[in-house]
Design a protein around this motif. Structure first.
Motif, mmCIF file in Angstrom:
data_model
loop_
_atom_site.group_PDB
_atom_site.id
_atom_site.type_symbol
_atom_site.label_atom_id
_atom_site.label_comp_id
_atom_site.label_asym_id
_atom_site.label_seq_id
_atom_site.Cartn_x
_atom_site.Cartn_y
_atom_site.Cartn_z
ATOM 1 N N PHE A 66 7.602 -19.760 38.473
ATOM 2 C CA PHE A 66 7.652 -19.851 37.017
ATOM 3 C C PHE A 66 7.530 -21.315 36.628
ATOM 4 O O PHE A 66 8.214 -22.175 37.195
ATOM 5 C CB PHE A 66 8.959 -19.269 36.491
ATOM 6 N N CYS A 67 6.672 -21.607 35.674
ATOM 7 C CA CYS A 67 6.430 -22.981 35.233
ATOM 8 C C CYS A 67 6.860 -23.131 33.779
ATOM 9 O O CYS A 67 6.350 -22.425 32.904
ATOM 10 C CB CYS A 67 4.950 -23.337 35.349
ATOM 11 N N SER A 68 7.787 -24.047 33.531
ATOM 12 C CA SER A 68 8.306 -24.230 32.187
ATOM 13 C C SER A 68 8.954 -25.601 32.066
ATOM 14 O O SER A 68 9.347 -26.205 33.063
ATOM 15 C CB SER A 68 9.333 -23.139 31.868
ATOM 16 N N ARG A 69 9.069 -26.074 30.823
ATOM 17 C CA ARG A 69 9.849 -27.284 30.577
ATOM 18 C C ARG A 69 11.135 -26.947 29.811
ATOM 19 O O ARG A 69 11.833 -27.831 29.339
ATOM 20 C CB ARG A 69 9.026 -28.314 29.800
ATOM 21 N N ASP A 70 11.433 -25.659 29.715
ATOM 22 C CA ASP A 70 12.633 -25.187 29.025
ATOM 23 C C ASP A 70 13.837 -25.339 29.957
ATOM 24 O O ASP A 70 13.946 -24.644 30.974
ATOM 25 C CB ASP A 70 12.444 -23.716 28.629
ATOM 26 N N ASN A 71 14.746 -26.241 29.616
ATOM 27 C CA ASN A 71 15.899 -26.503 30.482
ATOM 28 C C ASN A 71 16.753 -25.267 30.690
ATOM 29 O O ASN A 71 17.274 -25.029 31.786
ATOM 30 C CB ASN A 71 16.758 -27.628 29.894
ATOM 31 N N GLY A 72 16.917 -24.465 29.631
ATOM 32 C CA GLY A 72 17.775 -23.298 29.721
ATOM 33 C C GLY A 72 17.300 -22.303 30.758
ATOM 34 O O GLY A 72 18.064 -21.892 31.643
ATOM 35 N N ILE A 73 16.037 -21.911 30.673
ATOM 36 C CA ILE A 73 15.533 -20.906 31.609
ATOM 37 C C ILE A 73 15.417 -21.481 33.015
ATOM 38 O O ILE A 73 15.652 -20.778 34.013
ATOM 39 C CB ILE A 73 14.176 -20.323 31.120
ATOM 40 N N ASN A 74 15.106 -22.771 33.138
ATOM 41 C CA ASN A 74 15.062 -23.390 34.464
ATOM 42 C C ASN A 74 16.439 -23.417 35.106
ATOM 43 O O ASN A 74 16.583 -23.209 36.316
ATOM 44 C CB ASN A 74 14.488 -24.806 34.366
ATOM 45 N N ASP A 75 17.469 -23.665 34.295
ATOM 46 C CA ASP A 75 18.840 -23.657 34.818
ATOM 47 C C ASP A 75 19.238 -22.268 35.294
ATOM 48 O O ASP A 75 19.884 -22.110 36.343
ATOM 49 C CB ASP A 75 19.824 -24.139 33.748
ATOM 50 N N ILE A 76 18.853 -21.241 34.527
ATOM 51 C CA ILE A 76 19.184 -19.864 34.918
ATOM 52 C C ILE A 76 18.493 -19.493 36.229
ATOM 53 O O ILE A 76 19.088 -18.866 37.111
ATOM 54 C CB ILE A 76 18.783 -18.873 33.801
ATOM 55 N N LEU A 77 17.253 -19.901 36.373
ATOM 56 C CA LEU A 77 16.501 -19.564 37.579
ATOM 57 C C LEU A 77 17.093 -20.251 38.809
ATOM 58 O O LEU A 77 17.061 -19.697 39.918
ATOM 59 C CB LEU A 77 15.031 -19.956 37.408
ATOM 60 N N SER A 78 17.666 -21.445 38.616
ATOM 61 C CA SER A 78 18.264 -22.185 39.730
ATOM 62 C C SER A 78 19.686 -21.735 40.032
ATOM 63 O O SER A 78 20.217 -22.028 41.102
ATOM 64 C CB SER A 78 18.285 -23.690 39.414
ATOM 65 N N LEU A 79 20.283 -21.043 39.091
ATOM 66 C CA LEU A 79 21.714 -20.766 39.148
ATOM 67 C C LEU A 79 22.127 -19.856 40.299
ATOM 68 O O LEU A 79 23.131 -20.108 40.983
ATOM 69 C CB LEU A 79 22.160 -20.143 37.815
ATOM 70 N N ASN A 80 21.359 -18.807 40.527
ATOM 71 C CA ASN A 80 21.763 -17.804 41.514
ATOM 72 C C ASN A 80 20.555 -17.361 42.337
ATOM 73 O O ASN A 80 20.004 -16.287 42.121
ATOM 74 C CB ASN A 80 22.406 -16.607 40.811
ATOM 75 N N PRO A 81 20.129 -18.193 43.281
ATOM 76 C CA PRO A 81 18.917 -17.891 44.062
ATOM 77 C C PRO A 81 19.045 -16.604 44.849
ATOM 78 O O PRO A 81 20.154 -16.148 45.177
ATOM 79 C CB PRO A 81 18.797 -19.099 45.003
ATOM 80 N N ILE A 82 17.899 -16.030 45.173
ATOM 81 C CA ILE A 82 17.861 -14.875 46.057
ATOM 82 C C ILE A 82 18.047 -15.355 47.497
ATOM 83 O O ILE A 82 17.405 -16.307 47.935
ATOM 84 C CB ILE A 82 16.537 -14.103 45.901
ATOM 85 N N LYS A 83 18.940 -14.702 48.194
ATOM 86 C CA LYS A 83 19.248 -15.053 49.582
ATOM 87 C C LYS A 83 18.290 -14.353 50.539
ATOM 88 O O LYS A 83 17.757 -14.953 51.472
ATOM 89 C CB LYS A 83 20.694 -14.670 49.884
#
Length: 385
Positions: free
Chosen positions: A305-322
């Motif tokens: 996913f490519c974005s400059r939106d801090n909110g959605i980038n933070d959510i994507l980084s928050l709980n990675p798939i193991k």
């Protein structure tokens, strides 16, 4: 089969589990992002290009692929392809760049990075949002945006893209065919299963905000109230979104950039929550696209996913798939954290388990878009007090 899949997702020796159950597991593709070595390389990890972030649903730092194609040796060379999904803002910036020949230095660096890496690109998130809002969007603007995207995709360099003129591109049959196909997709709308998934996420967000605004209860009571809505009205639960709700109720600062934009006195609350639901749906789409493209193939396809939106980038980084299992075109992810690992996870599990049969019996008849309308009005009434 379910038992084998569960064991593959949690075992400390997944390769041995796969080998011991080969005849049952041979149609499974297991991707382990918690391997002790990196089999993909640094190019596949999260990238920050100025203000733009390119990332997938896991860190990709230590990735191992286990399937029938590498049954004899898990060290085989894997042919990996990357696809970068542009969010709506990036597609809009491409249009402005093509029309007005103006772009920020950071955007140019991001586009140059794309061309340098020679990756596939997609405007899937943009198309989904146009479908959702097609009655409110300028059709000419949409066409220009799509032309700009496919022109950038076709260009060999950033300089070539910058030299294009919109009027000239109208004569390019390859680009026009792709634009026509995208517009046809927009007219046809979203598949029912995808639309239901979106409305499930949207309903959870609406009820989550209502509970948070109206109640001074502790986080456990708020969470259990939300779980009751899942059991008795939605008849399905989205584990990742419930985990995010738990973080909001617990006042976890890691979700502030995403959820903090909406307060009780905010304007256009409903439209903002719709936007949040689409953002979360886009992240779910990363998983479904990887599942679809990695079934019955020796190659490995990863979506970012490519974005400059801090909110959605933070959510994507928050709980990675193991770990992730792909079977029959479906994705079965195991995240690093889940709602059942929280301090009141047992109570949540017991409640969900108690209503398991009830949810199953009622899920086929659930009309989530009607529930969403009811939840919208309930939240509006709450905010109007």
């Amino acid at each position: 089969m379910d038992e084998i899949m569960e064991e593959l997702l949690v075992s400390e020796t997944p390769w041995e589990v796969f080998k011991d159950n080969y005849y049952l597991a041979q149609d499974i593709r297991l991707i382990c992002f918690d391997n002790n070595s990196n089999n993909l390389g640094s190019d596949f990890m999260k990238q920050d290009i100025e203000k733009y972030v390119v990332q997938s649903f896991s860190n990709m730092e230590n990735t191992l692929l286990i399937d029938k194609y590498n049954f004899e040796s898990y060290l085989r060379r894997i042919e990996v392809y990357r696809c970068f999904d542009f969010d709506s803002n990036i597609v809009g910036y491409l249009r402005d760049f093509l029309l007005y020949k103006r772009a920020s230095d950071s955007f140019k660096k991001f586009l140059s990075y794309i061309k340098e890496k020679e990756v596939q690109i997609s405007c899937g998130p943009y198309i989904l949002e146009v479908v959702a809002n097609k009655h409110e969007i300028d059709k000419n603007y949409v066409r220009e945006s799509l032309v700009s995207f496919f022109a950038f995709d076709k260009s060999r360099t950033l300089e070539e893209f910058e030299s294009f003129e919109l009027e000239t591109l109208a004569k390019d049959s390859d680009i026009e065919n792709k634009v026509s196909q995208a517009l046809r997709t927009i007219r046809e709308g979203i598949a029912d299963k995808d639309l239901n998934q979106y409305y499930l996420i949207y309903c959870i967000l609406l009820k989550m905000y209502e509970i948070n605004f109206k109640s001074n209860k502790n986080s456990k009571n708020k969470m259990m109230e939300l779980i009751q809505c899942v059991n008795k009205e939605l008849y399905a639960y989205a584990e990742q979104e419930l985990f995010l709700a738990y973080l909001l109720f617990s006042k976890d600062s890691r979700v502030n950039s995403f959820f903090g934009a909406i307060q009780a006195n905010s304007k256009n609350v409903i439209s903002k929550i719709r936007g949040m639901a689409w953002d979360l749906f886009h992240l779910r789409s990363l998983e479904s696209q990887v599942a679809d493209r990695n079934s019955n193939t020796k190659q490995m396809y990863m979506h970012y996913f490519c974005s400059r939106d801090n909110g959605i980038n933070d959510i994507l980084s928050l709980n990675p798939i193991k770990r992730m299992i792909i079977k029959d075109g479906r994705c079965y992810p195991l995240h690093e954290q889940n709602i059942f690992q929280t301090e009141f996870g047992n109570a949540i599990y017991e409640s969900l388990n108690e209503y398991k049969r009830f949810r199953k019996d009622n899920s086929k008849n659930a009309k989530l878009f009607k529930v969403a309308s009811r939840y919208e009005q309930s939240l509006i009434n709450q905010l109007g007090k």
